[in-house]
Write an enzyme that holds these catalytic residues in place. Structure first.
Site, PDB file in Angstrom:
ATOM      1  N   GLU A  58       0.884  -1.167   0.000  1.00 41.00           N
ATOM      2  CA  GLU A  58       0.000   0.000   0.000  1.00 41.00           C
ATOM      3  C   GLU A  58       0.922   1.217   0.000  1.00 41.00           C
ATOM      4  O   GLU A  58       1.139   1.836   1.023  1.00 41.00           O
ATOM      5  CB  GLU A  58      -0.895  -0.042   1.245  1.00 41.00           C
ATOM      6  N   GLU A  74       4.852  11.708  -0.461  1.00 36.98           N
ATOM      7  CA  GLU A  74       5.167  10.814   0.649  1.00 36.98           C
ATOM      8  C   GLU A  74       4.910   9.356   0.269  1.00 36.98           C
ATOM      9  O   GLU A  74       4.418   8.547   1.065  1.00 36.98           O
ATOM     10  CB  GLU A  74       4.371  11.188   1.905  1.00 36.98           C
TER      11      GLU A  74
END
Length: 220
Positions: A96, A105
């Site tokens: 993920e 990020e």
């Protein structure tokens, strides 16, 4: 991720829909967090999962794995992906990795490193494709709250901070009703072949208004 039910259930559905792909395979979960994807992978038929995370959350992941009866099926490993040694190469990598605006990020560079070093020839990445789209919104109330706030802060002029706020990206959820234009794809990645340098990009785009309205932000 756990409280983002749409995202979590999408991963679960993807793994469960590909049981024939996972059956008897060795899986690497990059940035495993609490180990939720690792457990989904075992439920979908994986014979072994290496769950890797550099943070101390791995300690909770180990306990969660044990508490849910996955000992012997999931091996939790703490460390940076680039620094650790796995017992073997893997058939599948799941992660993920998506950040805000897809790449903000993001863990994707680490996933690509794992692909190049630990994925068997002909192995599978889940997910293996990623597309980024841009559209526009109108939300005067939100703009007033986030930007207009600095015009009068307890009776003082803070507009110098307002100028900074205009330049900073905002991470939030947008209701569909505020979208006021068509969308445009600005990036498409094939995780099987893309490189880290592909993640820094420029793209022309064209969107068309779908109603007469103000544009307060571009969102992706």
């Amino acid at each position: 991720m756990l409280k983002d039910s749409v995202r979590t259930m999408s991963y679960r559905q993807s793994l469960m829909d590909n049981k024939s792909l996972l059956e008897g395979k060795v899986v690497l979960d990059v940035g495993c967090g609490t180990g939720i994807l690792s457990m989904f992978a075992v439920q979908a038929g994986a014979k072994m999962v290496y769950a890797v995370d550099s943070s101390d959350i791995i300690n909770q992941a180990k306990q969660i794995v044990k508490d849910n009866g996955f000992d012997g099926k999931i091996v939790c490993i703490q460390g940076k992906m680039e620094d650790i040694e796995l017992p073997s190469k893997v058939d599948i990598i799941v992660s993920e990795w998506m950040g805000y605006f897809l790449l903000y990020e993001t863990m994707l560079p680490t996933v690509l490193w794992a692909r190049d070093h630990w994925l068997k020839e002909g192995g599978t990445l889940l997910p293996d494709k990623a597309n980024l789209f841009l559209t526009s919104i109108e939300d005067q109330d939100y703009k007033s709250d986030k930007i207009g706030y600095w015009e009068n802060v307890y009776g003082f002029d803070f507009t110098c901070i307002q100028n900074i706020a205009y330049k900073e990206p905002i991470v939030d959820i947008v209701d569909e009703e505020y979208v006021n234009s068509t969308s445009c794809q600005i990036l498409s990645l094939d995780l099987n072949t893309c490189k880290t340098e592909d993640l820094t990009f420029r793209s022309n785009f064209e969107i068309e208004g779908i109603r007469k309205d103000h544009v307060h932000a571009l969102v992706a």
